[in-house]
Scaffold this active site. Sequence first.
Site, short mmCIF file in Angstrom:
data_model
loop_
_atom_site.label_atom_id
_atom_site.label_comp_id
_atom_site.label_asym_id
_atom_site.label_seq_id
_atom_site.Cartn_x
_atom_site.Cartn_y
_atom_site.Cartn_z
N GLU A 127 -11.10 -2.49 1.26
CA GLU A 127 -10.85 -2.68 -0.17
C GLU A 127 -10.55 -4.13 -0.51
OE1 GLU A 127 -7.75 0.07 -1.21
OE2 GLU A 127 -9.15 1.74 -1.39
N GLU B 174 0.83 -1.21 0.00
CA GLU B 174 0.00 0.00 0.00
C GLU B 174 0.86 1.26 0.00
OE1 GLU B 174 -3.26 0.10 -0.34
OE2 GLU B 174 -3.52 -2.08 -0.24
N GLU C 242 -5.90 4.12 7.50
CA GLU C 242 -5.40 3.55 6.24
C GLU C 242 -5.48 2.03 6.28
OE1 GLU C 242 -4.78 3.89 2.59
OE2 GLU C 242 -4.32 5.77 3.63
#
Length: 118
Positions: free
Chosen positions: A75, A27, A68
């Site tokens: 996701e 990420e 995050e």
Amino acid sequence: MRNQPKYNFFKNTSYAIAGLKDIITTETSFKIELILMIILLPVIYLVDISLVEKSLLFISLMGMLIAESINSAIERVVDLVTLEYHEMAKKAKDVGSAIVFLSIIVFIVIWVTILWNI
């Protein structure tokens, strides 16, 4: 029956570390926020403010990383369910992004408010 192994502190810690390793390697946003944290941690230590204010700076900084992580988890679960476009999948991902956005606003407000008064 739940799809969850029996609780084991060391095994659960290894899962958490594996998750951190994965999010750090995959990420980009998390990497940027982690670098920001590494840069700003010394500022928290060096600035002459109360312990409560230092705690608020640290918590707001950690809040971005936590947000995050939550966004990445959302996701990934959505992508596990479907890689095709679906309006509900989009909404779930948008909510994850909103979590990150709100954490960044909180971070900025806290840091500006505290450091402005030095």
